[in-house]
Design a protein around this motif. Structure first.
Motif: not given
Length: 178
Positions: A5, A8, A11, A14-15, A111, A149
């Protein structure tokens, strides 16, 4: 960069943003933060901490695969299931399968290696990734997966899976492997 994370924000989704969506949809889940886990073997070292008394949890092995025609697949199986890629390709009705590269994983699922999860279909659905999931998951109480993540694990009640996939716009192709 690793799949934790801490990275993150690099990405596509994000998570934290994914968790906000789950909360907004009213989906119930448990969240467990832990050391980064890259393999099933590493996951097994911490999964006992997630167990809810009497629960039948379904823990995952996720495979990002490509065929010779460069079509992309995410295949989610029970973590201890042995798999033969040639036999799996025949079962899916596709050509020879191989593992996709880290670059393609980021491009098609958004991811990094170590964080492959059905939740990556948040990106994969728009990239034409076909999603297959082990039908055995439907017999569990809760399915455990990384939220994009690998230092977090979510436990979603099986009853929430249909809603989750519907909200993501994902068509699940259920695999009968027993």
């Amino acid at each position: 960069m690793d799949a934790s994370s801490a990275y993150q924000d690099s990405l596509p989704v994000s998570s934290d943003a994914l968790l906000e969506r789950l909360d907004g949809w009213g989906l119930s889940y448990t969240r467990h933060d832990h050391v980064p886990l890259r393999t099933v073997a590493e996951s097994k070292t911490v999964e006992d901490a997630f167990v809810i008394d009497g629960e039948n949890g379904f823990r995952l092995k996720n495979l990002y695969l490509r065929d010779k025609k460069k079509r992309n697949y995410l295949v989610t199986l029970q973590q201890d299931r042995e798999i033969d890629l040639k036999a799996l390709g025949a079962k899916l009705g596709v050509g020879n399968l191989s593992f996709g590269s880290a670059d393609r994983l980021m491009q098609h699922l958004g991811i990094r290696p170590g964080a492959v999860s059905p939740l990556a279909m948040v990106t994969g659905v728009d990239m034409g990734v076909r999603f297959f999931m082990d039908r055995a998951a439907l017999g569990a109480d809760r399915v455990y997966m990384h939220p994009l993540v690998n230092d977090r694990t979510l436990g979603l009640p099986v009853a929430a899976l249909d809603t989750l996939f519907e909200k993501l716009g994902v068509t699940v192709e259920w695999l009968d492997l027993d």
